[in-house]
Design a protein around this motif. Sequence first.
Motif, PDB file in Angstrom:
ATOM      1  N   MET A   1      38.851  53.846  34.600  1.00 58.18           N
ATOM      2  CA  MET A   1      37.661  54.153  34.928  1.00 58.18           C
ATOM      3  C   MET A   1      37.543  55.731  35.163  1.00 58.18           C
ATOM      4  O   MET A   1      38.228  56.415  35.749  1.00 58.18           O
ATOM      5  CB  MET A   1      37.112  53.565  36.439  1.00 58.18           C
TER       6      MET A   1
ATOM      7  N   ASP B   1      32.075  55.541  35.168  1.00 59.99           N
ATOM      8  CA  ASP B   1      31.681  54.886  33.973  1.00 59.99           C
ATOM      9  C   ASP B   1      30.141  54.505  34.202  1.00 59.99           C
ATOM     10  O   ASP B   1      29.325  55.064  34.193  1.00 59.99           O
ATOM     11  CB  ASP B   1      32.699  53.494  33.937  1.00 59.99           C
ATOM     12  N   ASP B   2      29.802  52.824  34.469  1.00 57.18           N
ATOM     13  CA  ASP B   2      28.426  52.611  34.703  1.00 57.18           C
ATOM     14  C   ASP B   2      28.159  52.369  36.160  1.00 57.18           C
ATOM     15  O   ASP B   2      27.027  51.848  36.227  1.00 57.18           O
ATOM     16  CB  ASP B   2      28.071  51.503  33.788  1.00 57.18           C
TER      17      ASP B   2
END
Length: 160
Positions: A1, A43-44
């Motif tokens: 990440m 990341d998301d």
Amino acid sequence: MKVRSRVQLRKSAKNQLLSDIGSIFSEGVEKLEQSKFETANIDDQSLVLVDGEPLLFQIEGFYFPTIKGVLKLGLMKNVVTVDSGAVRFVVNGADIMCPGIVNADPDIKENDLVIVIEEAHSKPLAIGRALMPGPEMKGNKGKGVKSIHYVGDKLWNLDI
């Protein structure tokens, strides 16, 4: 990440966040009042770093404590307790099945975010979404909690 961005929260946003979390967990949140809050996009995933530690994460527009946040703050509300036989499945990301649930907070409503702990030591194992009210979980069949974040996942192993 990978950390994509990291921004310190304004005092008003910090106070609103503390108020929102405090509405669920009346105790433990006051420990954060003197801490430095930052938002981070990894990341998301959107997180709130408290003094550099990922203690809160965003789920569907709402912030909730990560497992590390639960440990640090000693939060014990919205709790679902599983027996020792379920532990190995939960820490591998499995949803929590009702036969493995030995206790659930009676205030839990369907779709509430919950903390899954193990019976022997009361240590948090996962964060999930209740698929039924707390009183119905114990002794029922099927899935009781949908797992969202668990010990050993990318968020747990995140090192900032």
